[in-house]
Motif scaffolding. Sequence first.
Motif, PDB file in Angstrom:
ATOM      1  N   SER A 300       0.851  -1.189   0.000  1.00 44.55           N
ATOM      2  CA  SER A 300       0.000   0.000   0.000  1.00 44.55           C
ATOM      3  C   SER A 300       0.891   1.244   0.000  1.00 44.55           C
ATOM      4  O   SER A 300       2.044   1.183   0.443  1.00 44.55           O
ATOM      5  CB  SER A 300      -0.920  -0.008   1.219  1.00 44.55           C
ATOM      6  OG  SER A 300      -0.164  -0.086   2.410  1.00 44.55           O
ATOM      7  N   ARG A 442      -8.047  -3.815   2.332  1.00 41.12           N
ATOM      8  CA  ARG A 442      -8.206  -2.615   3.152  1.00 41.12           C
ATOM      9  C   ARG A 442      -7.938  -2.994   4.597  1.00 41.12           C
ATOM     10  O   ARG A 442      -8.087  -4.156   4.991  1.00 41.12           O
ATOM     11  CB  ARG A 442      -9.619  -2.027   3.009  1.00 41.12           C
ATOM     12  CG  ARG A 442      -9.870  -1.509   1.601  1.00 41.12           C
ATOM     13  CD  ARG A 442     -11.234  -0.841   1.426  1.00 41.12           C
ATOM     14  NE  ARG A 442     -11.388  -0.478   0.014  1.00 41.12           N
ATOM     15  CZ  ARG A 442     -12.500  -0.634  -0.695  1.00 41.12           C
ATOM     16  NH1 ARG A 442     -13.594  -1.123  -0.122  1.00 41.12           N
ATOM     17  NH2 ARG A 442     -12.540  -0.289  -1.960  1.00 41.12           N
ATOM     18  N   GLU A 457      -5.620   1.492   0.947  1.00 46.20           N
ATOM     19  CA  GLU A 457      -5.802   0.195   0.304  1.00 46.20           C
ATOM     20  C   GLU A 457      -4.556  -0.194  -0.478  1.00 46.20           C
ATOM     21  O   GLU A 457      -3.706   0.642  -0.794  1.00 46.20           O
ATOM     22  CB  GLU A 457      -7.015   0.225  -0.630  1.00 46.20           C
ATOM     23  CG  GLU A 457      -6.831   1.179  -1.817  1.00 46.20           C
ATOM     24  CD  GLU A 457      -7.992   1.101  -2.808  1.00 46.20           C
ATOM     25  OE1 GLU A 457      -9.146   0.906  -2.376  1.00 46.20           O
ATOM     26  OE2 GLU A 457      -7.722   1.242  -4.021  1.00 46.20           O
ATOM     27  N   ARG A 459      -4.018  -2.372  -4.055  1.00 45.72           N
ATOM     28  CA  ARG A 459      -4.831  -2.846  -5.173  1.00 45.72           C
ATOM     29  C   ARG A 459      -3.905  -3.365  -6.263  1.00 45.72           C
ATOM     30  O   ARG A 459      -2.849  -2.784  -6.513  1.00 45.72           O
ATOM     31  CB  ARG A 459      -5.637  -1.633  -5.661  1.00 45.72           C
ATOM     32  CG  ARG A 459      -6.410  -1.753  -6.927  1.00 45.72           C
ATOM     33  CD  ARG A 459      -7.088  -0.408  -7.239  1.00 45.72           C
ATOM     34  NE  ARG A 459      -8.101  -0.058  -6.259  1.00 45.72           N
ATOM     35  CZ  ARG A 459      -9.421  -0.214  -6.463  1.00 45.72           C
ATOM     36  NH1 ARG A 459      -9.873  -0.666  -7.601  1.00 45.72           N
ATOM     37  NH2 ARG A 459     -10.274   0.107  -5.520  1.00 45.72           N
TER      38      ARG A 459
END
Length: 470
Positions: A300, A442, A457, A459
């Motif tokens: 992250s 998350r 988050e 991703r």
Amino acid sequence: MTAAVRRARETEPADALPLGPPHRNATLTALNETHDPQLRSWVASANTQGNDFPIQNLPFGAFSRAHSQEAFRVGVAIGDQILDLTAAYASGAFNGSDDALAATQACCVPTLNALMDLGPSAWSALRLALSRALRLGAPEQALLAPCLLPQDQAEFAVPARIGDYTDFYTSVHHATNIGKLLRPDNPLLPNYKWMPIGYHGRSSSIGVSGQAVRRPISQVMRPGVSAPELAASARLDYELEVGVYLGRGNALGEPIALDQAEQHVFGLCLFNDWSARDVQGWEYQPLGPFLSKNFASTVSPWVITLEALAPYRQAWTRAEGDPQPLPYLDSTALRCQGAINIALEVYLQSAAMRDQGLPPHRVSHSNFRDAYWTVSQMVAHHTVGGCNLQSGDLLGSGTQSGAAADEAGSLMELSLGGKQPLSLPSGETRTFLEDGDTVVFRGHCQANGAARIGFGEVRGTVLPARSLTA
Ligand code: CA
């Protein structure tokens, strides 16, 4: 100010823990004015309910203006904005504190390593200065307001120069679940409950959130055949992990004792340790994971400092009947508050879901407090033989799974090794990841008498494998 914070500040000397006996980690685990849940910021978006980056959080990352030629530089997340610390240093807003000024100067570079090297008192001084300067009514607002950039106008880099990356295996639930699939008769190996198991990973392929991850190619041994083939992985998976960034390192040959371990930890992030299960199943014996793990891992953008996590610490326990840790992995401070309550979630969005406008679908959740081994135990064990850690080194916690079936931190566990597909809102099913799938983790922390803070988050999206014939 809440009663809990006021009590801690009024009754505890500055170097003592509010929740246990004094120890050397106090600067990172004691509550102080920066944790006061009543604090509000002049950055209005920081005060909205449920936002990940209230003024009590103040995580660090490396950013630049999107689609620009600007160099990456260190910033702090506040609400939906980033405070550019290079600009903040030039503004003179931190001239009142030598420690904070020196720490801010260390942030006028593309990575967090220089700040990490300064150690916990500098990190604390900077956090306090940031907290005071970003508070509602702070006179620094006029100087710092021009130093903000909206997060949605930024792109991010891996926030530290990660020299070495080590991946642990701290969830006993994950170790047992995976062990049952690989060795039904002998799921948990005898060393597991005696030491934090880990392996030395690959730092060159660590990327930041938004990473496109190409499906890896390696040798796989399909069921029912006698020879392996070179093929794209058909069992691509994610691993829900917490990343631990080292702050100051240690000299070669000089172990870090358990009660000093957290002085060497800068902060935590979310971490996806992408894994190719079919590759892993063929290659992992006798030396452990290799190509099944070295093609990509994703962090992250924001690093949540250990000090920001102080309100969410919890007692660490070892169940009766399990071996108690050897003395170098045990301490009073560990027992009082070695665990950290971080709620973790995994979301999955297929390409079809994206096309249909369907949001990412939550497939599991777990909590870092359920880890069998803690951050300080990972650091103490890693160095007990003399290994030197360096600022920016990354430790992966290992997949964080809980006891319940919906608390599994990987598809390998959720689908019972591919035998039980998951249903997605689009009507699709999944056992492992398909090309075009986006995986989102998350994390957030909540506790009585404390603000809610989040990790943002991490991703990543799966790209098709390279052609084997090209
Ligand atoms: Ca892993």
